[in-house]
Design a protein around this motif. Structure first.
Motif, PDB file in Angstrom:
ATOM      1  N   ILE A 426       0.859  -1.195   0.000  1.00 41.04           N
ATOM      2  CA  ILE A 426       0.000   0.000   0.000  1.00 41.04           C
ATOM      3  C   ILE A 426       0.895   1.244   0.000  1.00 41.04           C
ATOM      4  CG2 ILE A 426      -1.863  -1.281   1.138  1.00 41.04           C
ATOM      5  CD1 ILE A 426      -1.115   0.106   3.767  1.00 41.04           C
ATOM      6  N   PRO A 427       0.332   2.430  -0.155  1.00 37.20           N
ATOM      7  CA  PRO A 427       1.200   3.613  -0.189  1.00 37.20           C
ATOM      8  C   PRO A 427       1.905   3.844   1.152  1.00 37.20           C
ATOM      9  CG  PRO A 427      -0.998   4.101  -1.055  1.00 37.20           C
ATOM     10  CD  PRO A 427      -1.080   2.753  -0.415  1.00 37.20           C
ATOM     11  N   TRP A 428       2.981   4.622   1.105  1.00 36.10           N
ATOM     12  CA  TRP A 428       3.610   5.075   2.358  1.00 36.10           C
ATOM     13  C   TRP A 428       3.391   6.589   2.430  1.00 36.10           C
ATOM     14  CZ3 TRP A 428       5.530   2.318   6.378  1.00 36.10           C
ATOM     15  CH2 TRP A 428       6.053   3.063   7.429  1.00 36.10           C
ATOM     16  N   PRO A 429       2.821   7.062   3.532  1.00 38.30           N
ATOM     17  CA  PRO A 429       2.476   8.492   3.601  1.00 38.30           C
ATOM     18  C   PRO A 429       3.689   9.375   3.867  1.00 38.30           C
ATOM     19  CG  PRO A 429       1.980   7.425   5.672  1.00 38.30           C
ATOM     20  CD  PRO A 429       2.516   6.349   4.767  1.00 38.30           C
ATOM     21  N   ASN A 430       3.448  10.688   3.885  1.00 40.40           N
ATOM     22  CA  ASN A 430       4.568  11.586   4.196  1.00 40.40           C
ATOM     23  C   ASN A 430       4.838  11.567   5.710  1.00 40.40           C
ATOM     24  OD1 ASN A 430       2.849  13.436   5.529  1.00 40.40           O
ATOM     25  ND2 ASN A 430       2.251  14.282   3.554  1.00 40.40           N
ATOM     26  N   PRO A 431       6.007  12.090   6.141  1.00 40.12           N
ATOM     27  CA  PRO A 431       6.366  11.973   7.564  1.00 40.12           C
ATOM     28  C   PRO A 431       5.319  12.573   8.504  1.00 40.12           C
ATOM     29  CG  PRO A 431       8.220  12.819   6.297  1.00 40.12           C
ATOM     30  CD  PRO A 431       7.074  12.739   5.353  1.00 40.12           C
ATOM     31  N   GLU A 432       4.708  13.695   8.114  1.00 37.70           N
ATOM     32  CA  GLU A 432       3.725  14.339   9.011  1.00 37.70           C
ATOM     33  C   GLU A 432       2.542  13.410   9.244  1.00 37.70           C
ATOM     34  OE1 GLU A 432       5.104  15.950   6.412  1.00 37.70           O
ATOM     35  OE2 GLU A 432       6.409  17.177   7.684  1.00 37.70           O
ATOM     36  N   SER A 433       2.032  12.837   8.154  1.00 36.84           N
ATOM     37  CA  SER A 433       0.886  11.939   8.304  1.00 36.84           C
ATOM     38  C   SER A 433       1.275  10.727   9.139  1.00 36.84           C
ATOM     39  CB  SER A 433       0.394  11.440   6.949  1.00 36.84           C
ATOM     40  OG  SER A 433       0.105  12.526   6.125  1.00 36.84           O
ATOM     41  N   PHE A 434       2.445  10.167   8.833  1.00 39.42           N
ATOM     42  CA  PHE A 434       2.828   8.932   9.526  1.00 39.42           C
ATOM     43  C   PHE A 434       3.054   9.170  11.017  1.00 39.42           C
ATOM     44  CE2 PHE A 434       5.781   5.727  11.102  1.00 39.42           C
ATOM     45  CZ  PHE A 434       5.070   4.583  10.766  1.00 39.42           C
ATOM     46  N   SER A 435       3.537  10.366  11.337  1.00 35.19           N
ATOM     47  CA  SER A 435       3.933  10.599  12.725  1.00 35.19           C
ATOM     48  C   SER A 435       2.749  10.625  13.696  1.00 35.19           C
ATOM     49  CB  SER A 435       4.760  11.866  12.845  1.00 35.19           C
ATOM     50  OG  SER A 435       3.934  12.961  12.544  1.00 35.19           O
ATOM     51  N   GLN A 442       8.257   2.013  16.729  1.00 34.05           N
ATOM     52  CA  GLN A 442       8.287   0.535  16.716  1.00 34.05           C
ATOM     53  C   GLN A 442       8.032   0.011  15.304  1.00 34.05           C
ATOM     54  OE1 GLN A 442       6.940   2.480  19.061  1.00 34.05           O
ATOM     55  NE2 GLN A 442       6.547   1.372  20.954  1.00 34.05           N
ATOM     56  N   ILE A 443       7.113   0.665  14.576  1.00 33.99           N
ATOM     57  CA  ILE A 443       6.802   0.219  13.208  1.00 33.99           C
ATOM     58  C   ILE A 443       8.054   0.382  12.334  1.00 33.99           C
ATOM     59  CG2 ILE A 443       5.431   0.773  11.126  1.00 33.99           C
ATOM     60  CD1 ILE A 443       3.561  -0.315  13.107  1.00 33.99           C
ATOM     61  N   LEU A 444       8.699   1.535  12.449  1.00 32.51           N
ATOM     62  CA  LEU A 444       9.882   1.773  11.619  1.00 32.51           C
ATOM     63  C   LEU A 444      11.006   0.816  12.010  1.00 32.51           C
ATOM     64  CD1 LEU A 444       9.850   5.673  11.488  1.00 32.51           C
ATOM     65  CD2 LEU A 444       9.233   4.097   9.665  1.00 32.51           C
ATOM     66  N   ASP A 445      11.192   0.641  13.299  1.00 32.15           N
ATOM     67  CA  ASP A 445      12.226  -0.289  13.762  1.00 32.15           C
ATOM     68  C   ASP A 445      11.945  -1.694  13.217  1.00 32.15           C
ATOM     69  OD1 ASP A 445      14.394  -1.175  15.649  1.00 32.15           O
ATOM     70  OD2 ASP A 445      12.722  -2.365  16.393  1.00 32.15           O
ATOM     71  N   GLY A 446      10.692  -2.091  13.267  1.00 27.40           N
ATOM     72  CA  GLY A 446      10.317  -3.416  12.756  1.00 27.40           C
ATOM     73  C   GLY A 446      10.680  -3.554  11.294  1.00 27.40           C
ATOM     74  N   ASP A 466      12.157   9.838   3.968  1.00 28.90           N
ATOM     75  CA  ASP A 466      11.901  11.089   4.702  1.00 28.90           C
ATOM     76  C   ASP A 466      11.410  10.788   6.110  1.00 28.90           C
ATOM     77  OD1 ASP A 466      12.592  12.465   2.467  1.00 28.90           O
ATOM     78  OD2 ASP A 466      10.529  12.948   1.840  1.00 28.90           O
ATOM     79  N   THR A 467      10.530   9.797   6.214  1.00 25.55           N
ATOM     80  CA  THR A 467       9.955   9.458   7.518  1.00 25.55           C
ATOM     81  C   THR A 467      11.042   8.972   8.478  1.00 25.55           C
ATOM     82  OG1 THR A 467       7.966   8.778   6.356  1.00 25.55           O
ATOM     83  CG2 THR A 467       8.131   8.107   8.635  1.00 25.55           C
ATOM     84  N   VAL A 468      11.900   8.077   7.971  1.00 23.82           N
ATOM     85  CA  VAL A 468      12.967   7.546   8.835  1.00 23.82           C
ATOM     86  C   VAL A 468      13.924   8.676   9.225  1.00 23.82           C
ATOM     87  CG1 VAL A 468      14.960   5.988   8.909  1.00 23.82           C
ATOM     88  CG2 VAL A 468      12.810   5.206   7.926  1.00 23.82           C
ATOM     89  N   ASP A 469      14.227   9.507   8.229  1.00 19.68           N
ATOM     90  CA  ASP A 469      15.137  10.623   8.463  1.00 19.68           C
ATOM     91  C   ASP A 469      14.599  11.532   9.569  1.00 19.68           C
ATOM     92  OD1 ASP A 469      17.467  11.746   7.880  1.00 19.68           O
ATOM     93  OD2 ASP A 469      16.883  12.694   5.996  1.00 19.68           O
ATOM     94  N   ARG A 470      13.302  11.761   9.521  1.00 13.62           N
ATOM     95  CA  ARG A 470      12.665  12.678  10.464  1.00 13.62           C
ATOM     96  C   ARG A 470      12.484  12.057  11.847  1.00 13.62           C
ATOM     97  NH1 ARG A 470       8.736  16.539   8.943  1.00 13.62           N
ATOM     98  NH2 ARG A 470       9.680  16.470   6.876  1.00 13.62           N
ATOM     99  N   LEU A 471      12.170  10.760  11.883  1.00 10.81           N
ATOM    100  CA  LEU A 471      11.737  10.194  13.166  1.00 10.81           C
ATOM    101  C   LEU A 471      12.735   9.260  13.848  1.00 10.81           C
ATOM    102  CD1 LEU A 471       8.032   9.312  12.208  1.00 10.81           C
ATOM    103  CD2 LEU A 471       8.878  11.403  13.251  1.00 10.81           C
ATOM    104  N   MET A 472      13.786   8.858  13.124  1.00  8.11           N
ATOM    105  CA  MET A 472      14.696   7.869  13.726  1.00  8.11           C
ATOM    106  C   MET A 472      16.131   8.378  13.736  1.00  8.11           C
ATOM    107  SD  MET A 472      12.694   5.241  14.250  1.00  8.11           S
ATOM    108  CE  MET A 472      13.494   3.650  14.291  1.00  8.11           C
TER     109      MET A 472
END
Ligand code: G6P
Length: 738
Positions: A426-435, A442-446, A466-472
C-alpha cells in the motif's frame, strides 16, 4: 608437524651454509682489526721507549739493553723485541727473538708491516719502527707480536657468531611455522573463500579480522564484484524472458535453489464450508493475485492466517496444506488466530489504524492500545512460524504488507543471517501523516529489520526515507537508497508489482464476442448496449462513490447515453466487521439506487451493482465484455485491476480510465488518466472512452500490454530475488572483513 619440518629443515641447511661461508671472512676481518691495533701499539711503544733507548745506547751495554727489552716483553702480546743499531752495526734483542730476522733484511721489511711467521708453533707478526736521533737514523726497533691471542679472540667471536646464527635460525623457524600455520588456516583459505564467495567462518571459525592483511585484497575484490554485478545485473534482467521457468532457474542458480518462505496475513486459498462439502476460494487481494503465480513457480511455504471456515479441516498435523488443489506445488502453513487476536490485530490496528493512515482517503485512523498489543503478539506468532518452517539459519523470507510491520525485526533477532525482503503493498504516507501513529518508532524499527524494503513507486520510497530521516536516529543514504540503523543496512527500492503474463489460458479462452453477448444477456442489456466495468473490494479507498458520481454526471451532461450506457460494478465484500466499511457499503448501495432512480426506468439501470465475490474467470469475462474499465482509486499502491483488464483484452479493444492516484498510472500513461475527485473530468473521460475510435483503442491497448508483457510479475519477484542474491553474496564478503 610435517609442515613444520618441511619449512625448518631447508631453513637450517641454508643457515649452516651461510654461517660456514661467512666464518673465513669474519676471521680475516677480525685479524685486520687486530693488526691495525698491533701497528698502533708498536708505534706507541716505539715512541715511548725512544728516549730511554737512546740514553741506554749511549751509556749502557748490550746486556742492559736486552734486560730493558725483556721487561717490555712482559706484556702478553709482545713475543720478542729487537733493535738493529745502525751506528754500531749490531742487533740487541730479547732471548726469544727469531734467529731468521737479521739486521740485513730488516730494512727490506716495509716500514711498518712485516707479515706473519711461524715461530715454535706460535703465529707471530713482525713490525718495524725506525728510531731517529737528531734527524739521523739511530736504528730500527723490531717488534715480534704474539698472534696467539688474536686466534683465541677469533675463536671466541666465532663461538658467539655460531650462537647468534643458531638463535636467529630458531626465531626464523618459529616465525615460519606460525606464519605457515596461519597461512594454511587463514590467508590461503581466506583468498580461496573470497573468490568462492564463502565465509571464512564456515571454514574454521576465523573471520577476516584474524587476517587483517587480507583486508586490502577483500576491499579490491569487493569493488571488483560490485563493478561486475552492476554491469551484469541490468543486462541480465533485460535479457531474461520472464516466465515461471526463468524465475525457477534464478532461484536455482543465484540463490542455490533455496526454498522461499512467503509470509502474509491473507492466504492464497481459503477452504470454506459449503453445504455438506468444502469449497476452495481465491480471495480478492492484489497481494494474492501477484504472489500466487510466484509460489507456483518457486515452491516453498506460504505462512498465512487460516481464516476459512473449513481451513482447520484441511490441514495436516503440522497445520500445512498442499496447494493449488488441482496441482499441488507449494504449502500453506496456517496460523490460527483467536477472535480477540483477529479483532485487535487485523480489524483494529491493521485496518482501522494502518490502512487509513497510509491511504489519503480521508478516513480517520483509529489507534487503540489494546489493538497494538494484539498486533505485536500476532506478529510474534508469525515470527515463531517462520523460525519453525525455516530449514536453514539464513532463509529467504518474503514478508508482505502492513499487517506484519514488526515481523522483519522479530525474524532478524532470531535468524540474524536471514535475507528478509519486505514488500509494502500500500502507499507510504509523508512523515507528518505517519507521525500521528503512537507506535511509529516501533513500526519503523520493525521494518528496518528487513534486508530489502520494497514499494511500488519511487514516491513511496522517498516518503519512507523522509519518515525515517525525520523520526529515527538512522543514517539515510539518498544516493544508494539505503538506511543504516543499529548496525544493519536496509535497501529501499521500487519494485512495481504486476500480474501473471501471459494470463492463464482458461481466462481468455472464451472469445470476446461471446463474452460481450453473454454478459449483456445475463444483465438484461441489449447487444449494442455500451458497458463500463469496475471491480474492487468494497473499500472506501477505491473511489467507487466518485465513479458513480461520474456516471451520473455523464448522463447529466450527455443525455444521449441515457438508456444506452450502463456501468457494472462488482464489489467483493471486505472487512465488513469494521464500522467505516459497513457505512461505506450503505453509501454505495444508496448512491447506486439514487442514480438508478434518477436516470433509470423501463428495465434500464445506469448502475448495476453486484456486491458479491466473483472468481477470476468470471471477472475476466467481464473485462472482455466491457467497452471501458474505470479504476478510480483515491489512493492505491499499484492497482492490479488496471493491469488485469489490459491482459484480458487480447482483441486490442476497450479503454482504460485510470486514477492518477494509483501506482499503475506511473506505468500506464496511455490510459485516460483522471483525478477521481474531479467528477466533471471523469465524466468527460467516460464520454471520450465511449467515443474513442477503435484504432486509437488498439494503439493504446497494444502499447500498455507491451509494458505488462515486459514487466510481468515474474520480473517483479525476479528483480527482488536477484537483488537479494547480490546482497547475500556481498554480506558473505563483508562478514569476513568486519
Ligand atoms: C490490499 C492489501 C492486501 C490485502 C488486500 C485484501 O490489497 O494490500 O494485503 O490482502 O487488500 O484485503 P484483506 O483485508 O481482505 O486481506
Amino acid at each position: 608437524m610435517r609442515l613444520s619440518l618441511r619449512f625448518i629443515l631447508p631453513l637450517a641447511a641454508v643457515l649452516i651454509v651461510i654461517a660456514y661461508a661467512t666464518v673465513p671472512l669474519m676471521d680475516k676481518l677480525i685479524e685486520r682489526w687486530f693488526i691495525r691495533d698491533l701497528e698502533m701499539r708498536s708505534e706507541l711503544i716505539a715512541n715511548s721507549i725512544r728516549e730511554p733507548l737512546l740514553e741506554r745506547l749511549d751509556n749502557g751495554s748490550a746486556d742492559r739493553l736486552s734486560g730493558y727489552f725483556n721487561r717490555i716483553t712482559l706484556n702478553e702480546r709482545l713475543f720478542a723485541v729487537g733493535f738493529c743499531d745502525a751506528v754500531r752495526g749490531r742487533m740487541v734483542a730479547t732471548k726469544k727473538f727469531p734467529e731468521e730476522i737479521r739486521c740485513e733484511n730488516v730494512p727490506d721489511i716495509s716500514p711498518k708491516t712485516a707479515g706473519f711467521t711461524e715461530k715454535s708453533g706460535i703465529k707471530v707478526y713482525v713490525t718495524v719502527e725506525p728510531v731517529e736521533s737528531e734527524g739521523l737514523l739511530a736504528g730500527r726497533l723490531v717488534f715480534v707480536h704474539d698472534m696467539g691471542f688474536i686466534q683465541r679472540r677469533s675463536a671466541e667471536i666465532r663461538k658467539y657468531f655460531f650462537g647468534f646464527f643458531t638463535a636467529l635460525g630458531c626465531i626464523i623457524s618459529l616465525l615460519t611455522v606460525i606464519i605457515a600455520h596461519m597461512s594454511r588456516r587463514g590467508w590461503i583459505s581466506g583468498i580461496r573463500a573470497l573468490l568462492r564467495g564463502e565465509t571464512l567462518k564456515s571454514m574454521g571459525g576465523k573471520g577476516l579480522a584474524s587476517a587483517p592483511e587480507l583486508q586490502p585484497i577483500a576491499r579490491d575484490l569487493r569493488m571488483l564484484i560490485r563493478d561486475l554485478e552492476n554491469e551484469y545485473r541490468p543486462r541480465d534482467e533485460e535479457q531474461i524472458t520472464w516466465t515461471p521457468e526463468s524465475l525457477r532457474s534464478i532461484l536455482k542458480s543465484e540463490l542455490r535453489g533455496e526454498d522461499i518462505l512467503v509470509v502474509s496475513n491473507r492466504e492464497p486459498y481459503v477452504h470454506v464450508k459449503a453445504g455438506d462439502g468444502i469449497q476452495v476460494q481465491r480471495p480478492a487481494s492484489g497481494l494474492v493475485t501477484a504472489l500466487e503465480p510466484i509460489m507456483r513457480a518457486c515452491s516453498g511455504t506460504w505462512i498465512a492466517n487460516g481464516a476459512g471456515s473449513a481451513d482447520r479441516e484441511t490441514v495436516d498435523g503440522r497445520d500445512r496444506v498442499a496447494v493449488p488443489p488441482e496441482k499441488p506445488s507449494y504449502h500453506i502453513r496456517r496460523i490460527w488466530l483467536s477472535e480477540e487476536e483477529e479483532q485487535g490485530y487485523y480489524y483494529g490496528f491493521s485496518n482501522e489504524g494502518m490502512w487509513p493512515l497510509c491511504h489519503v482517503a480521508h478516513v480517520r485512523p483509529i489507534f487503540r492500545a489494546g489493538d497494538w498489543s494484539q498486533y505485536e503478539a500476532v506478529n510474534r506468532r508469525f515470527a515463531d512460524a517462520v523460525v519453525e518452517e525455516s530449514d536453514t539459519d539464513s532463509p529467504i523470507v518474503l514478508v508482505q504488507d502492513y499487517h506484519l510491520a514488526l515481523l522483519p525485526r522479530m525474524i532478524r533477532d532470531r535468524l540474524p543471517n536471514a535475507t528478509i525482503i519486505t514488500f509494502w503493498h500500500i502507499p507510504w504516507p509523508n512523515p507528518e501523516s505517519f507521525s500521528i501513529c503512537p507506535w511509529r518508532a516501533q513500526i519503523l524499527d520493525g521494518l528496518l529489520g528487513s534486508s530489502i524494503l520494497g514499494f511500488h513507486t519511487q514516491f513511496h520510497c522517498n516518503n519512507f526515507l523522509d519518515t525515517v530521516d525525520r523520526l529515527m536516529e538512522a543514517r539515510v543514504d539518498r544516493e544508494t537508497f539505503t538506511i543504516s540503523f543499529g548496525g544493519h543496512q536496509t535497501a529501499v527500492h521500487r519494485y512495481p508489482i504486476s500480474i501473471d503474463w501471459p494470463p492463464a489460458v482458461e481466462f481468455t479462452a472464451k472469445p470476446v464476442e461471446e463474452c460481450r453477448r453473454d454478459i449483456r444477456s445475463q444483465n438484461g442489456l441489449s447487444e449494442n448496449h455500451a458497458m463500463g466495468f469496475g471491480v474492487d473490494r468494497l473499500d472506501y479507498t477505491k473511489g467507487i462513490l466518485e465513479r458513480f458520481m461520474a456516471v451520473e454526471r455523464l448522463l447529466e451532461l450527455q443525455p444521449e447515453w441515457r438508456g444506452r450506457f450502463s456501468f457494472i460494478q462488482v464489489a467483493a465484500p471486505s472487512r465488513s466487521s469494521i464500522g467505516s466499511y459497513r457505512e461505506f457499503e450503505t453509501e454505495v448501495r444508496s448512491m447506486a439506487a439514487r442514480i438508478n432512480g434518477r436516470f433509470g426506468g423501463g428495465g434500464y439501470l445506469p448502475i448495476i451493482l453486484k456486491i458479491e465475490h466473483h472468481d477470476h474467470a468470471a471477472v475476466y469475462e467481464y473485462y472482455r465484455a466491457a467497452d471501458l474499465c474505470f479504476v478510480s482509486s483515491l489512493h492505491d499502491g499499484m492497482n492490479l485491476v488496471a493491469k488485469e483488464f489490459l491482459a484480458a483484452r487480447d482483441d486490442g479493444r476497450g479503454v482504460l480510465i485510470l486514477s492518477r492516484f494509483t501506482g499503475a498510472s506511473r506505468e500506464l500513461p496511455e490510459a485516460l488518466i483522471v483525478n477521481p475527485y474531479d467528477i466533471d473530468q471523469c465524466a468527460a473521460a467516460l464520454h471520450m472512452a465511449l467515443l474513442m475510435p477503435t484504432t486509437e483503442q488498439r494503439d493504446r491497448i497494444t502499447s500498455m500490454r507491451g509494458l505488462i508483457r515486459e514487466f510481468n510479475v515474474y520480473r517483479w519477484a525476479g528483480r527482488m530475488l536477484l537483488d537479494a542474491a547480490v546482497m547475500r553474496r556481498r554480506e558473505r564478503i563483508l562478514e569476513r572483513s568486519e
